[in-house]
Scaffold this motif. Structure first.
Motif, PDB file in Angstrom:
ATOM      1  N   LEU A 122       0.835  -1.210   0.000  1.00  0.00           N
ATOM      2  CA  LEU A 122       0.000   0.000   0.000  1.00  0.00           C
ATOM      3  C   LEU A 122       0.865   1.254   0.000  1.00  0.00           C
ATOM      4  CD1 LEU A 122      -2.747  -1.048   2.562  1.00  0.00           C
ATOM      5  CD2 LEU A 122      -2.965  -0.914   0.079  1.00  0.00           C
ATOM      6  N   ARG A 123       1.950   1.226   0.768  1.00  0.00           N
ATOM      7  CA  ARG A 123       2.842   2.388   0.827  1.00  0.00           C
ATOM      8  C   ARG A 123       3.474   2.655  -0.538  1.00  0.00           C
ATOM      9  NH1 ARG A 123       5.628   0.611   4.530  1.00  0.00           N
ATOM     10  NH2 ARG A 123       4.537   1.580   6.289  1.00  0.00           N
ATOM     11  N   ASP A 124       3.929   1.604  -1.187  1.00  0.00           N
ATOM     12  CA  ASP A 124       4.512   1.773  -2.524  1.00  0.00           C
ATOM     13  C   ASP A 124       3.453   2.208  -3.535  1.00  0.00           C
ATOM     14  OD1 ASP A 124       6.777   1.133  -4.560  1.00  0.00           O
ATOM     15  OD2 ASP A 124       5.051   0.022  -5.295  1.00  0.00           O
ATOM     16  N   LEU A 125       2.223   1.680  -3.371  1.00  0.00           N
ATOM     17  CA  LEU A 125       1.156   2.016  -4.305  1.00  0.00           C
ATOM     18  C   LEU A 125       0.840   3.506  -4.273  1.00  0.00           C
ATOM     19  CD1 LEU A 125      -1.046   1.023  -6.276  1.00  0.00           C
ATOM     20  CD2 LEU A 125      -2.519   0.692  -4.297  1.00  0.00           C
ATOM     21  N   PHE A 126       0.678   4.063  -3.076  1.00  0.00           N
ATOM     22  CA  PHE A 126       0.273   5.456  -2.963  1.00  0.00           C
ATOM     23  C   PHE A 126       1.453   6.429  -3.046  1.00  0.00           C
ATOM     24  CE2 PHE A 126      -3.636   3.608  -1.506  1.00  0.00           C
ATOM     25  CZ  PHE A 126      -4.588   4.539  -1.841  1.00  0.00           C
ATOM     26  N   SER A 127       2.659   5.959  -2.729  1.00  0.00           N
ATOM     27  CA  SER A 127       3.799   6.865  -2.727  1.00  0.00           C
ATOM     28  C   SER A 127       4.601   6.838  -4.023  1.00  0.00           C
ATOM     29  CB  SER A 127       4.724   6.528  -1.546  1.00  0.00           C
ATOM     30  OG  SER A 127       4.036   6.653  -0.324  1.00  0.00           O
ATOM     31  N   PHE A 298      -0.076  12.476   0.707  1.00  0.00           N
ATOM     32  CA  PHE A 298      -1.180  11.708   1.292  1.00  0.00           C
ATOM     33  C   PHE A 298      -0.697  10.341   1.747  1.00  0.00           C
ATOM     34  CE2 PHE A 298      -4.694   8.656   0.742  1.00  0.00           C
ATOM     35  CZ  PHE A 298      -5.610   9.198   1.620  1.00  0.00           C
ATOM     36  N   GLY A 299       0.141   9.694   0.930  1.00  0.00           N
ATOM     37  CA  GLY A 299       0.662   8.387   1.303  1.00  0.00           C
ATOM     38  C   GLY A 299       1.564   8.440   2.518  1.00  0.00           C
ATOM     39  N   GLN A 300       2.331   9.525   2.668  1.00  0.00           N
ATOM     40  CA  GLN A 300       3.217   9.647   3.818  1.00  0.00           C
ATOM     41  C   GLN A 300       2.473   9.995   5.098  1.00  0.00           C
ATOM     42  OE1 GLN A 300       6.080  12.565   2.594  1.00  0.00           O
ATOM     43  NE2 GLN A 300       7.073  11.212   1.093  1.00  0.00           N
ATOM     44  N   SER A 301       1.278  10.538   4.971  1.00  0.00           N
ATOM     45  CA  SER A 301       0.520  10.941   6.157  1.00  0.00           C
ATOM     46  C   SER A 301      -0.295   9.805   6.763  1.00  0.00           C
ATOM     47  CB  SER A 301      -0.424  12.099   5.798  1.00  0.00           C
ATOM     48  OG  SER A 301      -1.403  11.667   4.860  1.00  0.00           O
TER      49      SER A 301
END
Length: 413
Positions: A122-127, A298-301
């Protein structure tokens, strides 16, 4: 004397022939495997040692492998075996078993390995992945055009504030955005000397009748100037008067009613079309220029680890998820079946060299000890081998009888 002659002529040859025939065959069969190892006298190896099969075990293994691969396990036969093995029902059952086993493994995962993997995905997907994809897609002219129009038509075009929302929005507007003090300051900023002069000259030039008389005899300059001074010098009083004026004019009620009846459907069709186009352009421009940074921020938050644990826990207790394992395995089995129908022959041809079945056969036969080979052969064909030994004895007996008859015929009477 006569008894000894009869014994020598009639009994001894058949008996000797039977014994020789019996033990010769038995010896020959045993010499296929024995001795298991070569026998040396000094530096010289005795002939026929080891036995025939141990001496030629590697060559025998190669011949057996060639025979099996050449006539039994041909690519066509392996393909037929694979088709039987990979029948839809078997594949579906295997997939369902694997999915159930995976679900049990996830439930028993106390170290939350699955949750960490999902969090990283998920982190890789959004970031990373989504921003790159968005950057690529946003270059298209028709990017999100259908989606924006659908949102505009189904949400914005039909959106209307309820009476409660209108009242709350009006209260917020008059109390936080436009309180009396803010209106007073805005009025002071507006009533500059230049603006007062422009208003006064406009009244003098553009009014007529009674208003012209008032404008030219009295003017509005003095009134506006005194209003500005009043707002500057009497702040509290001016704020009170403005508040009373808002109440007298029922501004709150008017704004509330206006917001409650505000809808894009009340606008002209041409205005709605232009607004739809403008909305799409603004959204696409924002996404093109700032969408990538927005998704990264958004992904980092987001706490992806906690979110992944919540998702995993929800899936573990979801009856819908566990009940869909059968449907998922069935669909996967159908996909695999369609794939195998087209490419099974190619797969088998590629698998045969990888499996090296012929080399496996050679290695297994070569690694088998002569004792085990003999035991296996004796177990499989024990009756047949004993029949051969017995046949040798019978043939020896018959030859002995023929020899006795020959001796009898040759002896003069």
């Amino acid at each position: 004397m006569l008894a000894w002659n009869v014994l020598l002529d009639w009994v001894l040859p058949p008996l000797g022939g039977a014994i020789i025939g019996y033990f010769t065959n038995d010896l020959a069969i045993n010499m296929l495997f024995r001795p298991y190892k070569p026998i040396f006298i000094g530096r010289y190896q005795l002939p026929l040692t080891p036995g025939l099969i141990p001496r030629n075990q590697e060559r025998l293994a190669k011949r057996v492998s060639d025979t099996i691969m050449g006539s039994l396990l041909t690519p066509e036969e392996l393909q037929r075996l694979a088709q039987k093995l990979l029948q839809k029902e078997r594949v579906e059952a295997a997939l369902r078993w694997l999915l159930t086993l995976a679900l049990k493994q996830v439930r028993a995962d106390k170290e939350q390995k699955t949750a960490r993997i999902l969090a990283n995905i998920l982190r890789d997907l959004f970031s990373e992945s989504l921003p790159r994809l968005l950057r690529t897609l946003s270059r298209r002219e028709d990017f999100l055009e259908a989606q924006i129009q659908q949102i505009f038509d189904q949400i914005l075009l039909e959106f209307r504030l309820s009476e409660l929302q209108s009242r709350q929005f009006t209260d917020w507007l008059l109390e936080s955005i436009l309180p009396p003090d803010t209106l007073r300051l805005a009025l002071v900023d507006f009533l500059t000397d230049r603006n007062i002069q422009v208003i006064d000259e406009g009244f003098r030039e553009k009014t007529s009748g009674t208003y012209w008389v008032v404008a030219n005899l009295f003017g509005v300059r003095n009134a506006l100037t005194r209003l500005r001074s009043f707002c500057l010098e009497e702040k509290e009083t001016a704020n009170t008067r403005l508040k009373e004026l808002l109440l007298s004019l029922e501004v709150r009620s008017r704004i509330k009613d206006w917001l409650h009846h505000l809808s894009l459907q009340n606008l002209p069709l041409s205005t709605v079309r232009q607004l739809r186009k403008t909305t799409g352009d603004v959204v696409r421009t924002y996404i093109r220029e700032s969408g990538e940074h927005f998704l990264k921020d958004f992904g980092q938050s987001i706490d992806w680890d906690n979110l992944a644990r919540v998702i995993i826990n929800r899936l573990q207790s979801s009856e819908t998820f566990t009940g869909s394992l059968g449907l998922v395995s069935e669909e996967l089995a159908l996909i695999l079946e369609r794939y195998l129908e087209a490419d099974l022959e190619k797969i088998v041809q590629q698998v045969i060299p990888i499996l090296s079945i012929d080399q496996v056969i050679v290695n297994r036969i070569t690694a088998t000890s002569p004792q085990d080979l003999e035991e296996a052969v004796q177990t499989l064909v024990k009756t047949e081998l004993q029949a051969i030994v017995n046949l040798g004895g019978v043939l020896g007996l018959l030859i002995g009888i023929l020899q006795s008859l020959f001796i009898y015929a040759s002896t003069p009477h």
